[in-house]
Scaffold this motif. Sequence first.
Motif, PDB file in Angstrom:
ATOM      1  N   ALA A  55      10.296  -0.641  -1.291  1.00 22.88           N
ATOM      2  CA  ALA A  55       9.531   0.441  -0.630  1.00 22.88           C
ATOM      3  C   ALA A  55      10.392   1.323   0.071  1.00 22.88           C
ATOM      4  CB  ALA A  55       8.671  -0.285   0.464  1.00 22.88           C
ATOM      5  N   LEU A  56      10.023   2.560   0.286  1.00 21.78           N
ATOM      6  CA  LEU A  56      11.007   3.747   0.840  1.00 21.78           C
ATOM      7  C   LEU A  56      10.471   3.878   2.328  1.00 21.78           C
ATOM      8  CD1 LEU A  56      11.519   6.258  -2.418  1.00 21.78           C
ATOM      9  CD2 LEU A  56      13.016   4.114  -1.477  1.00 21.78           C
ATOM     10  N   GLY A  57      11.245   3.778   3.162  1.00 22.23           N
ATOM     11  CA  GLY A  57      10.756   4.282   4.433  1.00 22.23           C
ATOM     12  C   GLY A  57      11.492   5.673   5.205  1.00 22.23           C
TER      13      GLY A  57
ATOM     14  N   TYR B 264      13.637  -0.690   1.382  1.00 26.16           N
ATOM     15  CA  TYR B 264      13.485  -2.199   1.608  1.00 26.16           C
ATOM     16  C   TYR B 264      13.104  -3.118   0.295  1.00 26.16           C
ATOM     17  CZ  TYR B 264      12.533  -0.942   6.431  1.00 26.16           C
ATOM     18  OH  TYR B 264      12.457  -0.429   7.654  1.00 26.16           O
ATOM     19  N   VAL B 265      14.000  -3.879   0.007  1.00 23.42           N
ATOM     20  CA  VAL B 265      14.010  -4.619  -1.587  1.00 23.42           C
ATOM     21  C   VAL B 265      13.696  -5.972  -1.173  1.00 23.42           C
ATOM     22  CG1 VAL B 265      15.198  -5.061  -3.474  1.00 23.42           C
ATOM     23  CG2 VAL B 265      15.748  -2.819  -2.365  1.00 23.42           C
ATOM     24  N   ILE B 266      12.749  -6.583  -1.971  1.00 24.48           N
ATOM     25  CA  ILE B 266      12.125  -7.695  -2.081  1.00 24.48           C
ATOM     26  C   ILE B 266      12.924  -8.662  -3.037  1.00 24.48           C
ATOM     27  CG2 ILE B 266       9.963  -7.391  -3.112  1.00 24.48           C
ATOM     28  CD1 ILE B 266      10.730 -10.396  -0.428  1.00 24.48           C
ATOM     29  N   ASN B 267      13.684  -9.597  -2.694  1.00 21.60           N
ATOM     30  CA  ASN B 267      14.412 -10.328  -3.962  1.00 21.60           C
ATOM     31  C   ASN B 267      14.010 -11.725  -4.097  1.00 21.60           C
ATOM     32  OD1 ASN B 267      17.242  -8.868  -3.931  1.00 21.60           O
ATOM     33  ND2 ASN B 267      16.851  -9.146  -1.746  1.00 21.60           N
ATOM     34  N   ARG B 268      13.589 -11.907  -5.228  1.00 14.69           N
ATOM     35  CA  ARG B 268      12.948 -13.255  -5.771  1.00 14.69           C
ATOM     36  C   ARG B 268      13.979 -14.491  -6.057  1.00 14.69           C
ATOM     37  NH1 ARG B 268       7.148 -13.440  -8.648  1.00 14.69           N
ATOM     38  NH2 ARG B 268       7.276 -15.606  -9.505  1.00 14.69           N
ATOM     39  N   SER B 269      15.237 -13.895  -6.371  1.00 18.46           N
ATOM     40  CA  SER B 269      15.925 -14.853  -6.661  1.00 18.46           C
ATOM     41  C   SER B 269      15.750 -15.871  -7.784  1.00 18.46           C
ATOM     42  CB  SER B 269      16.530 -15.541  -5.404  1.00 18.46           C
ATOM     43  OG  SER B 269      17.860 -16.549  -5.715  1.00 18.46           O
ATOM     44  N   TYR B 270      16.152 -17.079  -7.732  1.00 18.97           N
ATOM     45  CA  TYR B 270      16.018 -18.139  -8.558  1.00 18.97           C
ATOM     46  C   TYR B 270      15.190 -19.381  -7.885  1.00 18.97           C
ATOM     47  CZ  TYR B 270      19.305 -15.769 -11.547  1.00 18.97           C
ATOM     48  OH  TYR B 270      20.017 -14.774 -12.313  1.00 18.97           O
ATOM     49  N   GLU B 271      14.499 -20.282  -8.709  1.00 23.49           N
ATOM     50  CA  GLU B 271      13.660 -21.379  -7.822  1.00 23.49           C
ATOM     51  C   GLU B 271      14.770 -22.388  -7.401  1.00 23.49           C
ATOM     52  OE1 GLU B 271      10.473 -23.204  -9.555  1.00 23.49           O
ATOM     53  OE2 GLU B 271       9.817 -21.402 -10.769  1.00 23.49           O
TER      54      GLU B 271
ATOM     55  N   ILE C 276       6.286  -5.420  -1.872  1.00 19.66           N
ATOM     56  CA  ILE C 276       6.373  -5.022  -0.425  1.00 19.66           C
ATOM     57  C   ILE C 276       6.072  -3.548  -0.235  1.00 19.66           C
ATOM     58  CG2 ILE C 276       8.748  -4.108  -1.154  1.00 19.66           C
ATOM     59  CD1 ILE C 276       9.593  -5.212   1.424  1.00 19.66           C
ATOM     60  N   ALA C 277       5.383  -3.489   0.942  1.00 19.19           N
ATOM     61  CA  ALA C 277       4.674  -2.030   1.205  1.00 19.19           C
ATOM     62  C   ALA C 277       5.045  -1.856   2.848  1.00 19.19           C
ATOM     63  CB  ALA C 277       3.416  -2.062   0.822  1.00 19.19           C
ATOM     64  N   LEU C 278       4.791  -0.691   3.106  1.00 14.19           N
ATOM     65  CA  LEU C 278       4.950  -0.434   4.621  1.00 14.19           C
ATOM     66  C   LEU C 278       4.003   0.372   5.000  1.00 14.19           C
ATOM     67  CD1 LEU C 278       8.631   1.307   4.410  1.00 14.19           C
ATOM     68  CD2 LEU C 278       8.148  -1.000   4.640  1.00 14.19           C
ATOM     69  N   ASP C 279       3.734   0.126   6.418  1.00 18.39           N
ATOM     70  CA  ASP C 279       2.407   0.960   7.106  1.00 18.39           C
ATOM     71  C   ASP C 279       3.243   2.120   7.834  1.00 18.39           C
ATOM     72  OD1 ASP C 279       3.399   0.036   9.516  1.00 18.39           O
ATOM     73  OD2 ASP C 279       2.135  -1.312   9.890  1.00 18.39           O
ATOM     74  N   GLN C 280       2.226   2.882   8.728  1.00 14.58           N
ATOM     75  CA  GLN C 280       2.731   4.173   9.195  1.00 14.58           C
ATOM     76  C   GLN C 280       3.698   3.973  10.249  1.00 14.58           C
ATOM     77  OE1 GLN C 280      -0.557   6.438  10.797  1.00 14.58           O
ATOM     78  NE2 GLN C 280      -1.184   4.683  12.296  1.00 14.58           N
ATOM     79  N   ASP C 281       3.997   2.477  10.804  1.00 14.86           N
ATOM     80  CA  ASP C 281       4.816   2.376  11.807  1.00 14.86           C
ATOM     81  C   ASP C 281       6.015   1.556  11.165  1.00 14.86           C
ATOM     82  OD1 ASP C 281       3.214   3.156  13.940  1.00 14.86           O
ATOM     83  OD2 ASP C 281       1.789   1.315  13.689  1.00 14.86           O
ATOM     84  N   GLU C 282       6.099   1.501   9.816  1.00 17.06           N
ATOM     85  CA  GLU C 282       7.134   0.930   8.989  1.00 17.06           C
ATOM     86  C   GLU C 282       7.321  -0.435   9.231  1.00 17.06           C
ATOM     87  OE1 GLU C 282      11.630   2.407   7.805  1.00 17.06           O
ATOM     88  OE2 GLU C 282      10.006   3.669   8.308  1.00 17.06           O
ATOM     89  N   ASN C 283       6.002  -1.189   9.612  1.00 18.93           N
ATOM     90  CA  ASN C 283       5.888  -2.613   9.443  1.00 18.93           C
ATOM     91  C   ASN C 283       6.021  -3.187   7.931  1.00 18.93           C
ATOM     92  OD1 ASN C 283       5.620  -3.506  12.445  1.00 18.93           O
ATOM     93  ND2 ASN C 283       3.489  -2.362  12.140  1.00 18.93           N
TER      94      ASN C 283
END
Length: 334
Positions: free
Chosen positions: A36-38, A44-51, A88-95
């Motif tokens: 997501a771009l703020g 902001y990058v969400i990483n899933r990695s490995y189990e 991943i997503a951001l709202d207007q307050d960047e939450n």
Amino acid sequence: MSTHFFGIKDWTFAYSHSIGRNEFAGTGFRNPVDLALGANDMVYVINRSYENRPDGVHVTVATLNEEYIREFGSGGEGDGQFVWPTSIALDQDENVYVADEWLNRISIFDKEGKFLSKWGKPGSGDGELNRPAGLAITNGTMFVSDSRNHRIQQFSLDGKYLGQFGIFGSGPGELNMPWGLGLDQDGNVYVADWRNDRIQKFSPDGQPLASFGQSGSGIGQFNRPSGVCVDQDGEIYVADRQNDRVQVLAPNGRFIAAFTGDHQLSKWGKEKLLSNPDMIRQRALAIAHDQGAFEKSFSHPCAVKVDDQYRIAVLDHTRGRIQVYTKSKDPVLV
């Protein structure tokens, strides 16, 4: 650089730079699945990695200029943790909102990474989730790709159910494991209809408006598209995951361009190489083998986002990096 070939109202897309490298923590990404771009160039990058490596499951915060800021979240089932994060997503307050398809919930953080709350429960009823896979937020409403329920659900940001659209199938307005979501300036919803190998466009209230693409590897065809976004001009960007490319479509679905990767070593990548002479030698041998073609190319691009400066960020799942392109602001005569 990539251009398209259909008349004078053409756009030019040029590679700018890359961000990241494969790492389980710190200055890199591990099996990233969405970004997501703020404001202020934040990404902001969400990483899933490995189990078997839950230590790599987290959100990485950096800038588009490759400045490392922080990471937050961790692997697990508790508050502020993830098992199989998808979007991943951001709202207007960047939450920051993160979907988890194993836990069937949405976790919420402030922009500093402090856990705020969570909501969601498994099931197929109204407001219930079965592997949520994509998020998009506009005007206090969240759209969620409820992938195994083959529908898009609408919620308030605190999780109140508002409505839904889509049913299982391959006809107009029908969905088969929808994944990434995008919104245009008018609030229309674009869905990466993953198993149907197409992009569908819906009105804000869920009326089907258009469908673009079909299965294949040719121009305007898709193989498991997983991400979609729309820029200020209405151009549509699709992460054509299994074809290892990003395709760009005009608002009416006409093919404009495709790019397959132009990676050059990132700042973080250079720092790692400088600390590891053996890695430098191995990389030199690999580049000599194919003139660097393998290193440049995408490998399962899974998400694409465009900011208000026409910078296009493509998340490269397998290679653990972001490739950044820029779009010309004026039409080009090809």
